[in-house]
Design an enzyme around this catalytic site. Structure first.
Site, short mmCIF file in Angstrom:
data_model
loop_
_atom_site.label_atom_id
_atom_site.label_comp_id
_atom_site.label_asym_id
_atom_site.label_seq_id
_atom_site.Cartn_x
_atom_site.Cartn_y
_atom_site.Cartn_z
CE1 TYR A 314 -2.43 3.22 -3.36
CE2 TYR A 314 -1.04 3.55 -1.43
CZ TYR A 314 -2.04 2.86 -2.07
OH TYR A 314 -2.66 1.83 -1.43
CE1 TYR A 545 -5.30 3.16 2.77
CE2 TYR A 545 -5.30 0.77 2.70
CZ TYR A 545 -4.73 1.98 2.33
OH TYR A 545 -3.62 2.01 1.53
CG HIS A 546 -8.54 0.41 0.09
ND1 HIS A 546 -8.07 -0.88 0.03
CD2 HIS A 546 -7.48 1.20 -0.19
CE1 HIS A 546 -6.78 -0.89 -0.27
NE2 HIS A 546 -6.40 0.38 -0.41
CG HIS A 632 -6.07 4.81 -2.13
ND1 HIS A 632 -6.45 4.19 -3.30
CD2 HIS A 632 -5.55 3.83 -1.34
CE1 HIS A 632 -6.17 2.90 -3.23
NE2 HIS A 632 -5.64 2.66 -2.05
#
Length: 688
Positions: A314, A545-546, A632
């Site tokens: 990340y 999300y994603h 992300h």
């Protein structure tokens, strides 16, 4: 594809815990714990979110199939039993099954259960449909493609396609010529009609993929979208390491090609991504924390590169003015602040690091301090995640967020860190977005104080940067910000300088689609600052999300993904095309009278002049937009630079590339516009 099992902790948020033995058995079969009772059997569902609305009553359907094998008639695909199935005969023509619904409906999805009798692990079930196309018709003669692509090629799980609601009486599922195909159950879904409004853009078609596209980048050479998930096509936990599932969509061919990448020994889930000056996609860290993989777009192949010195996941990366790549942060993998990397790294935190693509070498620059950009997230391993990085002049990098604090990073020698002030009127904005929509103009919007389980905001502002090291100025973007609170959303800068924002939800809940927003919006910059937010055409597929969004060479947007979470009922194995209003006529048809770039100088350096030949007069203002890569909520590659065209003869123009760093090295899409309508792009490569 093949899938490997590794016993490990299952941290799936709201997912239900199962025994490791049960999970192992199911994942080895390429399925998930989630099943549904369909036609008298428990059929794996792969945790997909079904099409919105409800299944259509099949009692009045009439079916027609291209071919039939004896004993497996067409009607057996809809007879409420998955013990029976329609099976086609071998054919050199496309195989089709056509459903007459009996009356016009608002159709938005289809599910297909393959033949269920095979039990071989890893093996392709008998007569499985992978490549496919779905078309709709109101009269049975004129057909409209709403979905196509490639479903995964293992397991007995239910396959699905969702698409923008359309009125139809007939539905057709087609597969290429093959030995035979079989369907044990076919269902069509209906929902409420979303009236088309060309002034707000349009959705479709859907591209079905053999994985959940959590990360992706546009190949500047072919125009293809390269996507990937993790070691599994539908799950990221329990990774054995060294393996990534990928799928490449070729818009010009209307095809999808899956590939299991093992040669780089890298599970590329939760990485940093940057494209270099040659258009190669450089993927760093993630599940395999120190690995670097490079996708060479010239030969369309993956290669292993030097490992990072600091383990990261990340993290954010950005290509510098001299062609090197800067990385910082990344405590999601490799320990908080580098705790798993030894005492020296733990003391320093996940500070800066530079990759030299020519030498294939990483060098730490510990004067670029990650501590300056930490948020106050309640989880320490989240505080340095997903930095908003913008490479700038003289090898510098501007960090706009998600922390409230903004900073300049210098990359010479051992690196430097200089405060650029705070984003006034905003707090930490974890999982928010930031986009450079013009030279030194950065739009930021959304996010929440904590990565998850935290209420998102409508906050939006414009950051203006100029000289490296100077404080940045901040102003509001719109009177009250966005129309919707958003976190886990995605965004794309468009050729006309507007910014398209899609998806997101009110509260950041990974693998939970509560509070999701289906109405995107677009920011229109004002002539003298400010600007306004305008709602766009409502969609029917959740993107939270994603999920990701990428600008395509023709000026449309690819947006897709969401999930990759095992048994959480939020997996989206697809992408969808959004067509902005500037490409649509008043009747909703796609404009055919777009300006055309006949040729342009293909390769230049910063400060050089680009010569352009068009098929007619065009607007004075044009755009160069760097190719994007996204995962992300982060896309540090995309940036738009407005350029002024100077006429240089009949249908000939020229413009100057901005200075080094402002025009990062790499491939750009050049768009010219006529009355606000953009051309199809052509490539201009800016070299060091």
């Amino acid at each position: 594809m093949k899938y490997r099992w590794h016993a490990g902790a299952f941290l799936l948020g709201t997912a239900t815990a199962r025994s490791l033995r049960e999970l192992e058995s199911l994942y080895l079969e390429g399925t998930t714990p989630d099943t549904a009772r369909i036609g008298g059997q428990d059929v794996p569902t792969l945790s997909q979110a079904l099409p919105q609305g409800q299944p259509i009553d099949r009692s009045g359907w009439q079916l027609q199939c291209s071919t039939v094998q004896s004993g497996h008639d067409c009607d057996q695909a809809v007879d409420d039993s998955t013990n029976t199935f329609w099976q086609s005969a071998a054919s050199s023509d496309a195989q089709t099954i056509t459903v007459n619904l009996g009356q016009e409906r608002v159709v938005n999805g289809l599910t297909m259960v393959p033949r269920q009798e095979t039990k071989e692990e890893y093996e392709k079930p008998a007569n499985l449909i992978t490549k496919h196309q779905i078309q709709l018709s109101t009269d049975g003669e004129n057909w409209n493609e709403v979905s196509y692509g490639t479903w995964w090629d293992t397991g007995k799980a239910q396959r699905m396609s969702s698409f923008q609601p359309q009125k139809a009486k007939y539905v057709r599922l087609s597969a290429p010529a093959t030995d035979a195909i079989a369907i044990a159950d076919l269902q069509v879904y209906e929902t409420k009609f979303i009236p088309p409004n060309p002034a707000l853009g349009a959705w479709g078609p859907t591209i079905d993929l053999p994985l959940v596209p959590v990360a992706g980048a546009v190949d500047p050479i072919s125009g293809a979208v390269v996507t990937w998930s993790a070691w599994g096509y539908n799950i990221f936990v329990g990774s054995p390491g060294g393996d990534t599932q990928t799928a490449t969509w070729y818009p010009k061919k209307n095809s999808v090609s899956p590939r299991d990448v093992e040669e780089t020994h890298h599970d590329m889930f939760c990485p940093g991504i940057s494209t270099d000056e040659n258009g190669k996609i450089v993927v760093t860290g993630g599940t395999d924390q120190s690995r670097t993989s490079i996708y060479n777009t010239t030969v369309e192949n993956w290669f292993e590169a030097a490992a990072m010195n600091i383990e990261r996941g990340y993290q954010a990366t950005s290509t510098l003015s001299d062609g090197r790549i800067f990385a910082i942060g990344g405590s999601f993998s490799g320990g908080v602040g580098g705790a798993d990397g030894g005492e020296r790294v733990a003391a320093q935190g996940k500070d800066g690091e530079i990759y030299d693509p020519i030498a294939d070498e990483w060098t730490e620059i510990l004067g670029a301090k990650v501590s300056a950009m930490l948020t106050n997230d309640i989880r320490t391993y989240r505080q340095d995640n997903h930095g908003w990085l913008f490479a700038w002049a003289n090898g510098t990098v501007f960090q706009a967020g998600p922390s409230k604090a903004m900073n300049w990073y210098g990359t010479s020698g051992n690196g430097t860190t200089t405060s650029a002030g705070d984003r006034t009127g905003d707090d930490d904005a974890m999982c928010g977005n930031a986009v450079m929509y013009d030279k030194g103009k950065i739009l930021y919007f959304g996010g929440s104080p904590n990565y998850d389980n935290s209420t998102a905001t409508i906050n939006a502002g414009i950051i203006t940067i100029d000289q490296p090291g100077e404080s940045a100025s901040v102003e509001k973007a719109g009177v009250d910000g966005m129309h919707y609170k958003r976190t886990f959303h995605s965004s794309v800068v468009l050729p006309d300088g507007s910014v398209f924002v899609n998806g997101g939800q009110d509260v950041g809940l990974p693998f939970d689609e509560s509070g999701a927003h289906l109405t995107p919006e677009r920011f229109i910059p004002g002539a003298n600052g400010g600007g306004e937010w305008i709602e766009q055409q409502k969609n029917s597929i959740v993107r939270v999300y994603h999920s990701l969004s990428l600008l395509l060479q023709d000026g449309t947007v690819f947006t897709g993904g969401g999930g990759l979470c095992g048994n959480c009922s939020a997996n989206h194995f697809d992408g969808q095309i959004y067509t902005p209003p500037y490409l649509l006529n008043d009747d909703g048809t796609v404009k055919t009278d777009r300006p055309v770039i006949k040729n342009a100088t293909p390769e230049v350096k910063s400060g050089d002049t680009v010569e352009v030949t068009t098929d007619g007069d065009v607007d004075e203002r044009a755009s160069i937009i760097r190719y994007g890569s996204a995962t992300h909520t982060v896309n540090t590659d995309q940036r738009r630079l407005a350029v002024k065209l100077t006429k240089d003869g009949s249908n000939k123009y020229k413009f100057q590339i901005p200075e080094a760093g402002i025009a990062q090295p790499g491939y750009y899409m050049l768009f010219v516009l006529k009355d606000g309508v953009p051309s199809h792009s052509v490539n201009v490569r800016v070299s060091v």
